[in-house]
Every structure is written in structure tokens, then in C-alpha cells.
Write an enzyme that holds these catalytic residues in place. Sequence first.
Site, PDB file in Angstrom:
ATOM      1  N   ASP A  33      67.838  54.138  91.961  1.00 13.59           N
ATOM      2  CA  ASP A  33      67.958  53.651  89.886  1.00 13.59           C
ATOM      3  C   ASP A  33      66.204  53.699  89.869  1.00 13.59           C
ATOM      4  O   ASP A  33      65.050  54.194  91.119  1.00 13.59           O
ATOM      5  CB  ASP A  33      67.628  51.995  90.791  1.00 13.59           C
ATOM      6  CG  ASP A  33      67.386  51.005  89.906  1.00 13.59           C
ATOM      7  OD1 ASP A  33      67.634  51.814  88.555  1.00 13.59           O
ATOM      8  OD2 ASP A  33      66.693  49.829  90.026  1.00 13.59           O
ATOM      9  N   ILE A  34      65.885  53.369  88.850  1.00 10.48           N
ATOM     10  CA  ILE A  34      64.209  53.244  88.712  1.00 10.48           C
ATOM     11  C   ILE A  34      63.696  51.830  89.107  1.00 10.48           C
ATOM     12  O   ILE A  34      62.592  51.415  89.997  1.00 10.48           O
ATOM     13  CB  ILE A  34      63.841  53.992  87.515  1.00 10.48           C
ATOM     14  CG1 ILE A  34      64.227  55.171  87.154  1.00 10.48           C
ATOM     15  CG2 ILE A  34      62.624  53.633  87.304  1.00 10.48           C
ATOM     16  CD1 ILE A  34      64.457  55.699  86.066  1.00 10.48           C
ATOM     17  N   ASP A  35      63.854  50.499  87.872  1.00 12.20           N
ATOM     18  CA  ASP A  35      63.337  49.413  87.863  1.00 12.20           C
ATOM     19  C   ASP A  35      63.256  48.436  88.860  1.00 12.20           C
ATOM     20  O   ASP A  35      64.319  48.150  89.456  1.00 12.20           O
ATOM     21  CB  ASP A  35      63.564  49.281  86.204  1.00 12.20           C
ATOM     22  CG  ASP A  35      62.410  49.606  85.113  1.00 12.20           C
ATOM     23  OD1 ASP A  35      61.272  50.020  84.928  1.00 12.20           O
ATOM     24  OD2 ASP A  35      63.078  49.756  84.601  1.00 12.20           O
TER      25      ASP A  35
END
Length: 272
Positions: free
Chosen positions: A9-11
Site C-alpha cells: 500500500d502507499i499512504d
Amino acid sequence: MAIKMVAIDIDGTLINDQREITPRTVAAIKKASAAGVKIVLCTGRPMTGVRAYLNQLGLNDRDDEYVVSFNGALAQTTSKKVMVDDSISFNDYADWVNYCLKEGVHSQIETRDYIYTTNQDIGKYTIHESGLVSMPVRYRSLDEMARIQDQYVIAKAMMVDDKAVIDRAYADLPQELADRFSIVRSEDFYLEFMHKAVSKGSALKRLCEELNLTTTEVMALGNAQNDNSMIEFAGTGVAMGNSVPETLKVADDVTADNNHDGVAAAIEKYVF
């Protein structure tokens, strides 16, 4: 069995609270990629909000690296070959946005190129999302949207408002309408609606089938509800130290938080 794919995942996971990938995390990802491990960024963002990170990690414009975006509605190579594409029908969107208007909750949709909103008074969280994912906003009335519906694909719809407003609207959402969508909470102020078949986990499963990988060869890292499906799918599901309680419950392990190289620590532990 050795890890051959790492889904990230990024955020709140890949990036810290300053929206940066730390040097240790960059080094760990590049080392894993150089060893032949597939690095798959799995995000609710559109591709416009992913490219800068792909460039930083040396993963962009490649036929053998992949991105899952829009919470699983779109999966493609970083050179833009589409492998999964599940969109929302305009009829379902029209019923959903009318409900949002009735409930007084700000809303938007995201296509591959623009954020569209029927709120003439554009909400602050739509502006926030636009800056976060580097995607311009367009205001359109619903009848204008209907007239141009063949010009865009609705990847996801979002309620974008204060937590209490979304909580109320979600609690009152008719079951008949809820049943048409896959629904995940990515932030207190974002409730996301995708095609019923969509999740990060389902897109990752289809990608693994394409690449002949088993679940035991996959590690997934995330911090929020929209990451739970891929954490549960992966043979090694890892929650960040800053994860919401629901994500901590479904994970096999917990790593450090996003401000203390949690992704790097997990890669160093399970890949090398």
C-alpha cells in the site's frame, strides 16, 4: 517458500507522514527488485498519484512490474498494459450520487484522467484528494455527466466529507444500494465505492494467476481497511505499526510504523 511478490500500500505504508519514501525503504525495495522479486504498489490512488513513486523506486515503464490502483479496479504493468479493469456502471453511479445529494454528503468519482464532482461547492476533501493524487477536478451536474458518460470509465466513487457526516450517511445507506458495490474506508473522511467484484485482494489474486504465483509466495503490507483483503490473501500478511485495529486483527505479523521504516523491516525479515 521464498517470497516472490511484495504488495505494498502507499499512504500510511510505503510513504511516511511527510509523503516520502525513506532511504532505507527505497534501498530495501530496490534490492528485492534486483533479486527478481515483483514489487506491486497496491493503492486506492489513480495512476497519476503513483508514477512519482514508481520513478523513485526504478519500477516505472516496465513490462515486468505491476500496479494495482483504484483499490483493485485497475491492475496493469507499469508500462500501461491493462490486466484487470472493473468499473462502476453509470446507472449504479446515478443512484448512488442521488443518495449522497439527499444525505448532504460531498461526493466524487475518479476516472483515469479526472476527478468529477456534482457538488458545485467543491468539498475540501475533494481538493485534498486532487493535490494528493495529482489529478484535476471537474464540476459537472448529473445531467451533464449522463450526456458524456461514454467518454469516461468510473473506476471508483467516494463519499468525501467529515467523519460524522460519512458515518451518518453510511449507517443509513439502503442495503439494496450497498449490495451493488464493494465498500471500504480508507480514511475517516473517505468512504470508497467500487464495482462489486473489486478489492485489492481480488486484483492481486488475478495477477498471481497470470504470473503463476501461489499465495505462499506473496507478502502484502498495509495499514487500513482497504488493505485487509490483500493482507488476508497473501501467505504473509503484514500490518504496519500505525494500522487501524481491523487491519491488525487480520495480519500474520506487525512491523514498525510508516515513519520508522516498517516496509523495509518487513522486506529485510521475510525476503532476505
